[in-house]
Design a protein around this motif. Sequence first.
Motif, PDB file in Angstrom:
ATOM      1  N   ALA A  52       0.829  -1.206   0.000  1.00 23.90           N
ATOM      2  CA  ALA A  52       0.000   0.000   0.000  1.00 23.90           C
ATOM      3  C   ALA A  52       0.863   1.255   0.000  1.00 23.90           C
ATOM      4  O   ALA A  52       0.435   2.323  -0.440  1.00 23.90           O
ATOM      5  CB  ALA A  52      -0.921  -0.007   1.218  1.00 23.90           C
ATOM      6  N   ALA A  53       2.097   1.127   0.488  1.00 23.05           N
ATOM      7  CA  ALA A  53       3.020   2.262   0.548  1.00 23.05           C
ATOM      8  C   ALA A  53       3.699   2.541  -0.785  1.00 23.05           C
ATOM      9  O   ALA A  53       4.536   3.458  -0.870  1.00 23.05           O
ATOM     10  CB  ALA A  53       4.080   1.994   1.613  1.00 23.05           C
ATOM     11  N   GLU A  54       3.380   1.799  -1.835  1.00 20.61           N
ATOM     12  CA  GLU A  54       4.099   1.917  -3.113  1.00 20.61           C
ATOM     13  C   GLU A  54       4.191   3.352  -3.632  1.00 20.61           C
ATOM     14  O   GLU A  54       5.306   3.805  -3.967  1.00 20.61           O
ATOM     15  CB  GLU A  54       3.462   1.010  -4.162  1.00 20.61           C
ATOM     16  CG  GLU A  54       4.201   1.006  -5.485  1.00 20.61           C
ATOM     17  CD  GLU A  54       3.572   0.077  -6.507  1.00 20.61           C
ATOM     18  OE1 GLU A  54       4.283  -0.347  -7.435  1.00 20.61           O
ATOM     19  OE2 GLU A  54       2.362  -0.224  -6.378  1.00 20.61           O
ATOM     20  N   PRO A  55       3.094   4.120  -3.739  1.00 19.85           N
ATOM     21  CA  PRO A  55       3.249   5.476  -4.290  1.00 19.85           C
ATOM     22  C   PRO A  55       4.113   6.376  -3.422  1.00 19.85           C
ATOM     23  O   PRO A  55       4.854   7.223  -3.937  1.00 19.85           O
ATOM     24  CB  PRO A  55       1.808   5.995  -4.379  1.00 19.85           C
ATOM     25  CG  PRO A  55       1.029   5.148  -3.433  1.00 19.85           C
ATOM     26  CD  PRO A  55       1.697   3.807  -3.453  1.00 19.85           C
ATOM     27  N   ASP A  56       4.053   6.191  -2.107  1.00 19.83           N
ATOM     28  CA  ASP A  56       4.871   7.001  -1.203  1.00 19.83           C
ATOM     29  C   ASP A  56       6.347   6.641  -1.348  1.00 19.83           C
ATOM     30  O   ASP A  56       7.221   7.510  -1.319  1.00 19.83           O
ATOM     31  CB  ASP A  56       4.424   6.791   0.243  1.00 19.83           C
ATOM     32  CG  ASP A  56       2.923   6.912   0.416  1.00 19.83           C
ATOM     33  OD1 ASP A  56       2.388   7.966   0.024  1.00 19.83           O
ATOM     34  OD2 ASP A  56       2.288   5.968   0.911  1.00 19.83           O
ATOM     35  N   LEU A  57       6.637   5.355  -1.505  1.00 20.18           N
ATOM     36  CA  LEU A  57       8.016   4.918  -1.680  1.00 20.18           C
ATOM     37  C   LEU A  57       8.600   5.478  -2.970  1.00 20.18           C
ATOM     38  O   LEU A  57       9.755   5.930  -2.996  1.00 20.18           O
ATOM     39  CB  LEU A  57       8.084   3.390  -1.683  1.00 20.18           C
ATOM     40  CG  LEU A  57       7.778   2.701  -0.346  1.00 20.18           C
ATOM     41  CD1 LEU A  57       7.552   1.205  -0.560  1.00 20.18           C
ATOM     42  CD2 LEU A  57       8.915   2.917   0.650  1.00 20.18           C
ATOM     43  N   VAL A  58       7.824   5.468  -4.034  1.00 19.91           N
ATOM     44  CA  VAL A  58       8.296   6.011  -5.306  1.00 19.91           C
ATOM     45  C   VAL A  58       8.554   7.507  -5.178  1.00 19.91           C
ATOM     46  O   VAL A  58       9.572   8.023  -5.649  1.00 19.91           O
ATOM     47  CB  VAL A  58       7.290   5.710  -6.429  1.00 19.91           C
ATOM     48  CG1 VAL A  58       7.656   6.474  -7.706  1.00 19.91           C
ATOM     49  CG2 VAL A  58       7.232   4.213  -6.720  1.00 19.91           C
ATOM     50  N   ALA A  59       7.631   8.226  -4.540  1.00 18.08           N
ATOM     51  CA  ALA A  59       7.803   9.671  -4.376  1.00 18.08           C
ATOM     52  C   ALA A  59       9.052   9.982  -3.555  1.00 18.08           C
ATOM     53  O   ALA A  59       9.833  10.877  -3.902  1.00 18.08           O
ATOM     54  CB  ALA A  59       6.572  10.279  -3.712  1.00 18.08           C
ATOM     55  N   MET A  60       9.269   9.234  -2.460  1.00 14.41           N
ATOM     56  CA  MET A  60      10.428   9.491  -1.615  1.00 14.41           C
ATOM     57  C   MET A  60      11.728   9.133  -2.317  1.00 14.41           C
ATOM     58  O   MET A  60      12.761   9.746  -2.091  1.00 14.41           O
ATOM     59  CB  MET A  60      10.299   8.732  -0.292  1.00 14.41           C
ATOM     60  CG  MET A  60       9.185   9.264   0.596  1.00 14.41           C
ATOM     61  SD  MET A  60       9.108   8.467   2.221  1.00 14.41           S
ATOM     62  CE  MET A  60      10.583   9.115   3.013  1.00 14.41           C
ATOM     63  N   ARG A  61      11.669   8.165  -3.191  1.00 15.79           N
ATOM     64  CA  ARG A  61      12.859   7.776  -3.939  1.00 15.79           C
ATOM     65  C   ARG A  61      13.189   8.787  -5.027  1.00 15.79           C
ATOM     66  O   ARG A  61      14.359   9.100  -5.277  1.00 15.79           O
ATOM     67  CB  ARG A  61      12.643   6.392  -4.567  1.00 15.79           C
ATOM     68  CG  ARG A  61      13.650   5.991  -5.619  1.00 15.79           C
ATOM     69  CD  ARG A  61      15.010   5.654  -5.059  1.00 15.79           C
ATOM     70  NE  ARG A  61      15.935   5.306  -6.140  1.00 15.79           N
ATOM     71  CZ  ARG A  61      17.169   4.887  -5.962  1.00 15.79           C
ATOM     72  NH1 ARG A  61      17.649   4.738  -4.750  1.00 15.79           N
ATOM     73  NH2 ARG A  61      17.935   4.592  -6.986  1.00 15.79           N
ATOM     74  N   GLU A  62      12.181   9.341  -5.703  1.00 17.18           N
ATOM     75  CA  GLU A  62      12.427  10.085  -6.925  1.00 17.18           C
ATOM     76  C   GLU A  62      12.362  11.596  -6.814  1.00 17.18           C
ATOM     77  O   GLU A  62      13.133  12.276  -7.477  1.00 17.18           O
ATOM     78  CB  GLU A  62      11.463   9.622  -8.028  1.00 17.18           C
ATOM     79  CG  GLU A  62      11.720   8.209  -8.495  1.00 17.18           C
ATOM     80  CD  GLU A  62      13.131   8.005  -9.022  1.00 17.18           C
ATOM     81  OE1 GLU A  62      13.748   8.964  -9.505  1.00 17.18           O
ATOM     82  OE2 GLU A  62      13.633   6.876  -8.915  1.00 17.18           O
ATOM     83  N   PHE A  63      11.441  12.157  -6.016  1.00 18.57           N
ATOM     84  CA  PHE A  63      11.344  13.618  -6.114  1.00 18.57           C
ATOM     85  C   PHE A  63      11.028  14.353  -4.821  1.00 18.57           C
ATOM     86  O   PHE A  63      10.922  15.583  -4.848  1.00 18.57           O
ATOM     87  CB  PHE A  63      10.331  14.020  -7.208  1.00 18.57           C
ATOM     88  CG  PHE A  63       8.937  13.503  -7.005  1.00 18.57           C
ATOM     89  CD1 PHE A  63       8.047  14.149  -6.168  1.00 18.57           C
ATOM     90  CD2 PHE A  63       8.490  12.373  -7.680  1.00 18.57           C
ATOM     91  CE1 PHE A  63       6.751  13.687  -6.002  1.00 18.57           C
ATOM     92  CE2 PHE A  63       7.206  11.892  -7.523  1.00 18.57           C
ATOM     93  CZ  PHE A  63       6.329  12.566  -6.678  1.00 18.57           C
ATOM     94  N   LEU A  64      10.878  13.675  -3.691  1.00 14.37           N
ATOM     95  CA  LEU A  64      10.726  14.406  -2.441  1.00 14.37           C
ATOM     96  C   LEU A  64      12.123  14.732  -1.924  1.00 14.37           C
ATOM     97  O   LEU A  64      12.898  13.826  -1.609  1.00 14.37           O
ATOM     98  CB  LEU A  64       9.952  13.581  -1.417  1.00 14.37           C
ATOM     99  CG  LEU A  64       8.482  13.293  -1.738  1.00 14.37           C
ATOM    100  CD1 LEU A  64       7.794  12.668  -0.541  1.00 14.37           C
ATOM    101  CD2 LEU A  64       7.757  14.559  -2.178  1.00 14.37           C
ATOM    102  N   PRO A  65      12.483  16.002  -1.816  1.00 14.14           N
ATOM    103  CA  PRO A  65      13.854  16.334  -1.447  1.00 14.14           C
ATOM    104  C   PRO A  65      14.168  16.055   0.018  1.00 14.14           C
ATOM    105  O   PRO A  65      15.254  15.583   0.344  1.00 14.14           O
ATOM    106  CB  PRO A  65      13.950  17.839  -1.755  1.00 14.14           C
ATOM    107  CG  PRO A  65      12.543  18.332  -1.668  1.00 14.14           C
ATOM    108  CD  PRO A  65      11.686  17.195  -2.139  1.00 14.14           C
TER     109      PRO A  65
END
Length: 311
Positions: A52-65
Motif C-alpha cells: 500500500a506504501a508503493e506510491p509514497d516509496l516512489v515519491a520518496m525515492r524520486e522527487f521528495l527532497p
Amino acid sequence: MGKKTRNRATRSEVSAADNPRRPCPCGSGKRYKVCHGAGDDIIVVRPFEGLAAEPDLVAMREFLPSATAALPVRSGGPVTLASVLPGASAAIVRDNGDVLIGMQVQTRSGDLSTDLAGALAWARSAEPGSSLPVVGPDRRTAERLQDVLEPETALEPTVHADFSWWIPGGEPDPEAQAMLERANSVIMPTEAVAGPGVRGAYWVDTGSKAHVRWVRTEDEPTLMAALARLSDQGGLELGEGSRYAGSFRAHGLVVPVWDVDRESHSSEWGAPAAEFAKRLDEVLAGLAEKPLSDTEHRARAVLAGKQITLR
C-alpha cells in the motif's frame, strides 16, 4: 511469506543478460553492460508492487527532497524512512539507537526492494553511531520489503522545509553546519497535495515553474487510456492556471505532471486534484465497456510522446 516474494512469477522483472549492449531496462538510457549489467542480471521494474506504501516509496525515492516517514515494519523497534540521509547513506543508527533508512542512495542492484530490506537487516544489528554507505552484494538478503512490511499500511510522509532533522538537538559542529547549508541551498520547496481521493500527489516549486506530480498505481496501459479519454473530453487539466505537461515512469508506475500557477499556494490545488480524481475514477470504471475511439487513440499517442522514464 519468507522467500515467496522472490519468485520470478510474482514480480515484474526484465532480463537483459542475453544482450548486454541493449539499453538497460531500468530506463537510465545507458547500455545494460555499463549500468545494471555490472550487478544483478534481473531488473525488477516495479520493486514495491503489492505494498500500500508503493506510491509514497516512489515519491520518496524520486522527487521528495526532504521527507521522513515511519516505516510500517512487522516486527522490531521503530524505523524511520528518509528521502535522503547525510552522505546519501543507505542506513544510519544514531547514538540513541534510532534507525533511519535512506531511499535516495547509490545502487547497482536490480531490485530496490531487496536493497532496502538489506539496509534494514544491517541496521537491526549495527552498533549505535554506525552508518552504512551503500548496500553491496554482501548486505543483500533473501528478504524484500514485501517480506518485512505490513502490506496494507501506507506511509504518511512528513515533508520538511530543510534538512535540520539530520542533526537532532543541540548546535551542529562547523563541518555539520556546512553540510546542512549545502544541502539546504539546493532544496526545492515541496508540499503534499491533500484532498479526498488524493494520495501520492505533491506540489513542487522548481524556481522557474511550479508543478503538481502525482504517483498513480494503475497499470500504464489502463491509466494512459483513461488520460487520453479525459484529454479528448477537455478534462485533463487540474483547473484554472494548470496545464498537463506530461508524465514520467518511475519504478513501474506512471507519474503525471501538471504545470501550475506559481503564484497559487500549494493548498489551493487540493480541491482541483480531488475533482480530477473523481473524473479519472469515472473514466477508469467505463473503459471496459467502451473502448477508445479513433480520436481518443490519437490523444493517447500525443500523451505517449510526452513521457520519459526515470531510473
